[in-house]
Design a protein around this motif. Structure first.
Motif, PDB file in Angstrom:
ATOM      1  N   VAL A  92       0.890  -1.164   0.000  1.00  9.23           N
ATOM      2  CA  VAL A  92       0.000   0.000   0.000  1.00  9.23           C
ATOM      3  C   VAL A  92       0.922   1.205   0.000  1.00  9.23           C
ATOM      4  O   VAL A  92       1.734   1.378   0.920  1.00  9.23           O
ATOM      5  N   LYS A  93       0.818   2.027  -1.020  1.00 11.11           N
ATOM      6  CA  LYS A  93       1.811   3.066  -1.252  1.00 11.11           C
ATOM      7  C   LYS A  93       1.283   4.470  -0.961  1.00 11.11           C
ATOM      8  O   LYS A  93       0.208   4.835  -1.402  1.00 11.11           O
ATOM      9  N   HIS A  94       2.110   5.238  -0.220  1.00 13.83           N
ATOM     10  CA  HIS A  94       1.832   6.641   0.081  1.00 13.83           C
ATOM     11  C   HIS A  94       2.937   7.471  -0.561  1.00 13.83           C
ATOM     12  O   HIS A  94       4.108   7.062  -0.544  1.00 13.83           O
ATOM     13  N   LEU A  95       2.585   8.636  -1.076  1.00 13.92           N
ATOM     14  CA  LEU A  95       3.577   9.529  -1.670  1.00 13.92           C
ATOM     15  C   LEU A  95       3.676  10.818  -0.875  1.00 13.92           C
ATOM     16  O   LEU A  95       2.675  11.487  -0.630  1.00 13.92           O
ATOM     17  N   VAL A  96       4.890  11.147  -0.475  1.00 17.26           N
ATOM     18  CA  VAL A  96       5.215  12.474   0.037  1.00 17.26           C
ATOM     19  C   VAL A  96       5.982  13.104  -1.122  1.00 17.26           C
ATOM     20  O   VAL A  96       7.129  12.742  -1.393  1.00 17.26           O
ATOM     21  N   ALA A  97       5.327  13.985  -1.842  1.00 14.73           N
ATOM     22  CA  ALA A  97       5.807  14.445  -3.146  1.00 14.73           C
ATOM     23  C   ALA A  97       7.150  15.162  -3.085  1.00 14.73           C
ATOM     24  O   ALA A  97       7.446  15.901  -2.150  1.00 14.73           O
ATOM     25  N   GLY A  98       7.934  14.924  -4.127  1.00 18.84           N
ATOM     26  CA  GLY A  98       9.225  15.574  -4.291  1.00 18.84           C
ATOM     27  C   GLY A  98       9.204  16.547  -5.454  1.00 18.84           C
ATOM     28  O   GLY A  98       8.201  16.676  -6.162  1.00 18.84           O
ATOM     29  N   ASN A  99      10.317  17.191  -5.680  1.00 13.65           N
ATOM     30  CA  ASN A  99      10.399  18.212  -6.719  1.00 13.65           C
ATOM     31  C   ASN A  99      10.266  17.652  -8.123  1.00 13.65           C
ATOM     32  O   ASN A  99       9.925  18.390  -9.054  1.00 13.65           O
ATOM     33  N   ASN A 100      10.489  16.364  -8.330  1.00 15.52           N
ATOM     34  CA  ASN A 100      10.356  15.766  -9.658  1.00 15.52           C
ATOM     35  C   ASN A 100       9.052  15.001  -9.846  1.00 15.52           C
ATOM     36  O   ASN A 100       8.885  14.314 -10.846  1.00 15.52           O
TER      37      ASN A 100
ATOM     38  N   ALA B 237       2.542  16.735   0.784  1.00 15.36           N
ATOM     39  CA  ALA B 237       3.876  17.324   0.717  1.00 15.36           C
ATOM     40  C   ALA B 237       4.660  17.067   1.995  1.00 15.36           C
ATOM     41  O   ALA B 237       5.892  17.193   2.013  1.00 15.36           O
ATOM     42  N   TYR B 238       3.961  16.711   3.059  1.00 21.27           N
ATOM     43  CA  TYR B 238       4.559  16.571   4.387  1.00 21.27           C
ATOM     44  C   TYR B 238       3.660  15.649   5.191  1.00 21.27           C
ATOM     45  O   TYR B 238       2.442  15.666   5.022  1.00 21.27           O
ATOM     46  N   ALA B 239       4.252  14.846   6.039  1.00 22.01           N
ATOM     47  CA  ALA B 239       3.440  13.974   6.889  1.00 22.01           C
ATOM     48  C   ALA B 239       4.129  13.775   8.232  1.00 22.01           C
ATOM     49  O   ALA B 239       5.358  13.828   8.334  1.00 22.01           O
ATOM     50  N   GLU B 240       3.307  13.566   9.252  1.00 18.78           N
ATOM     51  CA  GLU B 240       3.794  13.176  10.567  1.00 18.78           C
ATOM     52  C   GLU B 240       3.057  11.907  10.958  1.00 18.78           C
ATOM     53  O   GLU B 240       1.842  11.825  10.778  1.00 18.78           O
ATOM     54  N   LEU B 241       3.787  10.922  11.439  1.00 13.55           N
ATOM     55  CA  LEU B 241       3.162   9.711  11.929  1.00 13.55           C
ATOM     56  C   LEU B 241       4.017   9.114  13.029  1.00 13.55           C
ATOM     57  O   LEU B 241       5.157   9.542  13.244  1.00 13.55           O
ATOM     58  N   THR B 242       3.466   8.160  13.722  1.00 17.52           N
ATOM     59  CA  THR B 242       4.187   7.464  14.777  1.00 17.52           C
ATOM     60  C   THR B 242       4.312   6.007  14.371  1.00 17.52           C
ATOM     61  O   THR B 242       3.324   5.364  14.012  1.00 17.52           O
ATOM     62  N   VAL B 243       5.536   5.502  14.398  1.00 15.51           N
ATOM     63  CA  VAL B 243       5.825   4.117  14.043  1.00 15.51           C
ATOM     64  C   VAL B 243       6.649   3.523  15.180  1.00 15.51           C
ATOM     65  O   VAL B 243       7.662   4.109  15.581  1.00 15.51           O
ATOM     66  N   GLU B 244       6.201   2.394  15.684  1.00 13.44           N
ATOM     67  CA  GLU B 244       6.900   1.712  16.784  1.00 13.44           C
ATOM     68  C   GLU B 244       7.139   2.674  17.953  1.00 13.44           C
ATOM     69  O   GLU B 244       8.197   2.652  18.591  1.00 13.44           O
ATOM     70  N   GLY B 245       6.155   3.536  18.219  1.00 11.55           N
ATOM     71  CA  GLY B 245       6.227   4.472  19.325  1.00 11.55           C
ATOM     72  C   GLY B 245       7.112   5.682  19.092  1.00 11.55           C
ATOM     73  O   GLY B 245       7.291   6.498  19.985  1.00 11.55           O
ATOM     74  N   ARG B 246       7.656   5.817  17.895  1.00 15.17           N
ATOM     75  CA  ARG B 246       8.544   6.939  17.584  1.00 15.17           C
ATOM     76  C   ARG B 246       7.843   7.929  16.666  1.00 15.17           C
ATOM     77  O   ARG B 246       7.352   7.547  15.603  1.00 15.17           O
ATOM     78  N   PRO B 247       7.843   9.205  17.051  1.00 15.64           N
ATOM     79  CA  PRO B 247       7.259  10.215  16.164  1.00 15.64           C
ATOM     80  C   PRO B 247       8.186  10.483  14.977  1.00 15.64           C
ATOM     81  O   PRO B 247       9.406  10.619  15.144  1.00 15.64           O
TER      82      PRO B 247
END
Length: 178
Positions: free
Chosen positions: A71-79, A95-105
């Motif tokens: 399952v693919k998410h894109l945080v867009a780049g300049n190209n 363009a930007y995302a915040e998430l928590t994985v394994e208890g780490r922000p």
């Protein structure tokens, strides 16, 4: 599982020259990156692609996304053009995302930050764009395919990469026949 990657630059001949990726031609480059991706990512795993996915027409990008597991998410780049950003095969695009994985922000962006949200509270900045050319700073990691062996990586491997004195990224590169 959740994986991260960036700067695949599928169908982009510039990466063979500018980044000196060890492949004889673009077809071999793209085939090796697809195989490496699918070797670690399962159909239900998530992949956060931090920008610069591919060049070319929409049909080519459709075919690439269909061939890549997960399952693919894109945080867009300049190209990443409009055809890339608007492709319905992405679970999400931002363009930007915040998430928590394994208890780490985590703070995710194509670009490396000098400072980022939660930096003083242990948040980790994952980025691409620099093609493994930036000097690392604490809690900031380039997750691009030039920084890791041409495949998506899990957070555990990202964090361990500095603890174990990993060799330079090129030392872990697949052979051109891969």
């Amino acid at each position: 599982m959740i994986f991260f990657t960036a700067d695949t630059h599928f169908n982009d001949p510039r990466v063979l020259r500018i980044d000196r990726r060890p492949f004889p031609d673009l077809a071999a480059h793209d085939a090796a990156l697809i195989a490496a991706w699918n070797a670690v990512v399962g159909p239900h795993d998530e992949v956060w692609h931090l920008g610069d996915f591919a060049r070319g027409p929409s049909e080519l990008k459709d075919a690439l996304l269909d061939r890549l597991s997960g399952v693919k998410h894109l945080v867009a780049g300049n190209n990443d053009d409009a055809a890339t950003r608007c492709n319905p095969r992405w679970q999400s695009v931002q363009a930007y995302a915040e998430l928590t994985v394994e208890g780490r922000p985590l703070v995710l962006c194509h670009y490396a930050f000098r400072t980022w949200n939660g930096m003083g509270k242990g948040a980790i900045d994952l980025h691409g764009h620099s093609h493994a050319r930036l000097k690392p700073i604490p809690r900031q990691y380039d997750v691009g395919v030039d920084a890791f062996p041409f495949r998506p990586v899990a957070l555990e491997e990202i964090l361990a990469s500095r603890r174990r004195g990993r060799p330079a990224p090129r030392d872990a590169s697949p052979s051109p026949a891969s």
